[in-house]
Write an enzyme that holds these catalytic residues in place. Structure first.
Site, short mmCIF file in Angstrom:
data_model
loop_
_atom_site.label_atom_id
_atom_site.label_comp_id
_atom_site.label_asym_id
_atom_site.label_seq_id
_atom_site.Cartn_x
_atom_site.Cartn_y
_atom_site.Cartn_z
N SER A 145 0.85 -1.19 0.00
CA SER A 145 0.00 0.00 0.00
C SER A 145 0.88 1.23 0.00
O SER A 145 2.00 1.20 0.55
CB SER A 145 -0.90 0.00 1.24
OG SER A 145 -1.52 1.28 1.41
N TYR A 159 -1.82 -1.04 10.27
CA TYR A 159 -1.90 -1.50 8.88
C TYR A 159 -0.73 -0.96 8.07
O TYR A 159 -0.05 -1.71 7.34
CB TYR A 159 -3.23 -1.04 8.29
CG TYR A 159 -3.35 -1.12 6.78
CD1 TYR A 159 -3.73 -2.30 6.16
CD2 TYR A 159 -3.09 -0.01 5.97
CE1 TYR A 159 -3.85 -2.38 4.78
CE2 TYR A 159 -3.21 -0.07 4.59
CZ TYR A 159 -3.59 -1.26 4.00
OH TYR A 159 -3.70 -1.32 2.64
N ALA A 160 -0.46 0.35 8.19
CA ALA A 160 0.63 0.96 7.43
C ALA A 160 1.97 0.36 7.81
O ALA A 160 2.82 0.09 6.95
CB ALA A 160 0.63 2.48 7.66
N ALA A 161 2.18 0.14 9.11
CA ALA A 161 3.43 -0.45 9.56
C ALA A 161 3.60 -1.87 9.03
O ALA A 161 4.70 -2.28 8.63
CB ALA A 161 3.49 -0.44 11.09
N ILE A 192 -8.09 3.09 -4.39
CA ILE A 192 -8.76 2.32 -5.44
C ILE A 192 -10.24 2.23 -5.06
O ILE A 192 -10.57 1.76 -3.98
CB ILE A 192 -8.16 0.90 -5.58
CG1 ILE A 192 -6.64 0.98 -5.74
CG2 ILE A 192 -8.83 0.18 -6.74
CD1 ILE A 192 -6.16 1.73 -6.96
#
Length: 267
Positions: A145, A159-161, A192
């Protein structure tokens, strides 16, 4: 939101290829499954929910791959039916963490996001790599991502990590197995507009008393803007994946391709 297959695809490009796409019943995953099936691949997919009506992969396994038991269930089913894999698309991911920043996330939420967004891919790779290495061919593609470079702290920091770790893991894996015939790649989608994302736009519009276009523009602005002026579409991601896992991309290895409409500026 429905997906379409581009008119220029080769319906025999992936004939004879055994593929697993995780998280393949909705959004980008469903579009990837549809695209690879249209190209002649024999595709398995998995999700926590049941298979939606109208979807026809060669194999569907209902499982939660954020758990060790779920991964094991998928691996057994694929090995029993396919004997192994030629292409693995580790697409499953997401976050259900609450808003409120880092202090709102407890250990369970961190563990869940790491299990789903990182360790599910690691476990599946470990299961299918021996077969790929034995046949000296295969492709593993991880769906990361842009949040790995542009983390949003309000609700998706874990989530980003996890996605950042997935991208780093991909690079290291590529260095190890590339000389032994297995290509490893990752892609980093931005915003998206899947069916779930469109539902979010509708909800934001209703809450603000405005229209969908205004709500969508507000969401794009919160991400730092999208220079092409719109979100991406699942079928555009699917077409990128189809290219990268194909023989047309045989010399593309160990890299990550961003598909975000220009949100992340690249010098």
């Amino acid at each position: 939101m429905t997906t379409t297959t581009p008119a220029f695809y080769d319906p025999r490009e992936f004939v004879g290829k055994r593929v697993l796409v995780t998280g393949g019943t909705q959004g980008m995953g469903a579009a990837i499954v549809q695209r690879l099936v249209a190209g002649g691949a024999t595709v398995a997919t998995t999700a926590r929910s049941t298979l939606p009506e109208g979807q026809t992969p060669a194999l569907f396994v209902q499982a939660d791959i954020a758990t060790r038991a779920g991964v094991d269930r998928v691996v057994r089913a694929v090995i029993d039916d396919f004997g192994g894999l030629d292409i693995l698309v580790d697409n499953a991911g997401g976050s259900s963490a609450p808003g409120g920043g880092v202090l709102a996330l407890d250990d369970d939420q961190w563990h869940h996001d790491l299990d789903l967004n990182l360790l599910a891919a690691v476990r599946l790779d470990r299961a299918f790599l021996p077969g790929m290495l034995a046949q000296r061919s295969g492709v593993i593609l991880h769906v990361s991502s842009i949040q790995r470079r542009l983390p949003l702290y309000e609700a998706t920091l874990a989530y980003a990590a996890a996605k950042a770790a997935l991208s780093t893991y991909s690079k290291g894996l590529a260095k190890e197995v590339g000389p032994r015939g297995v290509r490893v790649l990752s892609i980093a989608p931005g915003y998206i507009e899947t069916a779930a994302a469109h539902a979010l736009v509708v909800r934001l519009a209703a809450e603000a008393g405005t229209d969908e276009a205004t709500a969508r523009n507000g969401l794009m602005t919160s991400l730092g803007g999208i220079p092409i002026g719109r979100p991406g579409h699942p079928e555009e991601v699917a077409e990128l994946v189809a290219f990268l896992v194909s023989a047309r991309a045989a010399s593309i290895h160990g890299t990550e391709v961003t598909i975000d409409g220009g949100t992340i500026p690249v010098a």
